[in-house]
Scaffold this motif. Sequence first.
Motif, mmCIF file in Angstrom:
data_model
loop_
_atom_site.group_PDB
_atom_site.id
_atom_site.type_symbol
_atom_site.label_atom_id
_atom_site.label_comp_id
_atom_site.label_asym_id
_atom_site.label_seq_id
_atom_site.Cartn_x
_atom_site.Cartn_y
_atom_site.Cartn_z
ATOM 1 N N LEU A 151 0.858 -1.249 0.029
ATOM 2 C CA LEU A 151 -0.027 -0.048 -0.029
ATOM 3 C C LEU A 151 0.828 1.245 -0.033
ATOM 4 O O LEU A 151 0.472 2.291 -0.790
ATOM 5 N N TRP A 152 1.998 1.188 0.818
ATOM 6 C CA TRP A 152 2.981 2.575 1.027
ATOM 7 C C TRP A 152 3.425 2.959 -0.665
ATOM 8 O O TRP A 152 3.553 3.933 -0.769
ATOM 9 N N LEU A 155 0.616 4.410 -2.717
ATOM 10 C CA LEU A 155 0.364 5.946 -2.472
ATOM 11 C C LEU A 155 1.422 6.708 -2.680
ATOM 12 O O LEU A 155 1.311 7.830 -2.953
ATOM 13 N N VAL A 170 -8.369 -0.837 -4.227
ATOM 14 C CA VAL A 170 -7.399 -1.644 -4.237
ATOM 15 C C VAL A 170 -7.737 -2.996 -3.498
ATOM 16 O O VAL A 170 -8.434 -2.895 -2.258
ATOM 17 N N LYS A 172 -6.733 -6.197 -1.315
ATOM 18 C CA LYS A 172 -5.798 -6.809 -0.481
ATOM 19 C C LYS A 172 -6.289 -8.047 0.119
ATOM 20 O O LYS A 172 -7.409 -8.186 0.432
ATOM 21 N N TRP A 176 -3.447 -6.700 5.230
ATOM 22 C CA TRP A 176 -3.490 -5.201 4.753
ATOM 23 C C TRP A 176 -3.449 -4.218 5.850
ATOM 24 O O TRP A 176 -2.861 -3.054 5.886
ATOM 25 N N GLU A 179 -0.040 -3.178 6.231
ATOM 26 C CA GLU A 179 0.473 -2.243 5.131
ATOM 27 C C GLU A 179 -0.113 -0.995 5.243
ATOM 28 O O GLU A 179 0.503 0.259 5.020
ATOM 29 N N HIS A 180 -1.267 -0.950 5.987
ATOM 30 C CA HIS A 180 -1.788 0.655 6.545
ATOM 31 C C HIS A 180 -0.995 1.348 7.468
ATOM 32 O O HIS A 180 -0.798 2.574 7.185
ATOM 33 N N ALA A 183 2.100 2.604 5.754
ATOM 34 C CA ALA A 183 1.813 3.970 4.913
ATOM 35 C C ALA A 183 1.565 5.208 5.733
ATOM 36 O O ALA A 183 2.024 6.089 5.511
ATOM 37 N N ILE A 194 -9.413 6.406 4.199
ATOM 38 C CA ILE A 194 -9.564 5.085 3.678
ATOM 39 C C ILE A 194 -10.636 4.397 4.394
ATOM 40 O O ILE A 194 -11.289 4.489 5.487
#
Length: 222
Positions: A151-152, A155, A170, A172, A176, A179-180, A183, A194
């Motif tokens: 994700l990062w 973005l 997206v 995922k 996830w 990943e958030h 980010a 989000i």
Amino acid sequence: MTEPSTSGPDTLAAALARHALQLPPDQVESLEKYCRLLWDWNTKLNLTRHTDYEKFVGRDVLDTLQLAAHLRDGEEVLDVGTGGGVPGVVLAIVRPDLKVTLCDSVAKKARAVESMVNDLGLEVPVMPFRAEELLEDTRYDALVIRAVGPLWKLLAAFKPHWHSFRRILVIKGPKWPEEHVEAKRRGLMHNLQIKTAAEYSMPAAEGKSVVLKIWPKGIRER
């Protein structure tokens, strides 16, 4: 879930029925043709690991239908890093109202998908460029992304281009949230919102997949 029958060759219709998915006959026919084209090209290029109807329906069709539910009629959509054409080609088949464009920076993959799109009779442009390059001059309602990167990284790549699209959708897997967090740690969520637009189980997979919707703060959700 019932396993594929071993008494004879599997079919797309049978795989759809096992997953309780109903599509119009013309769409089933187009998806079946797409499978044949994709699997033929896959003998020359590494385009997909889903080389039977069960995996195609249980992963590719299911993912795409979850995405499709969050796209409005007639929207312009860019499939980022389409690879073998998922989700973009499937999306163009099951949602013919959409204006779908596919892109992949690997020219030989883009050429293969363009050949498939032409054989399917779809009016879907296939661009052999990175999405960031297309966004310099073109506007879209949504970017759809699956299996392209963390994700990062996504973005960071699209941070300078939010003027060219309204939102990102997206797909995922269950990791996830990690990943958030990454980010956010990198400061990439500061001006973004989000939302988990969909959460669903995947056959033979641990945890759940999600469709994440990302859009700028201060902008009404679409």
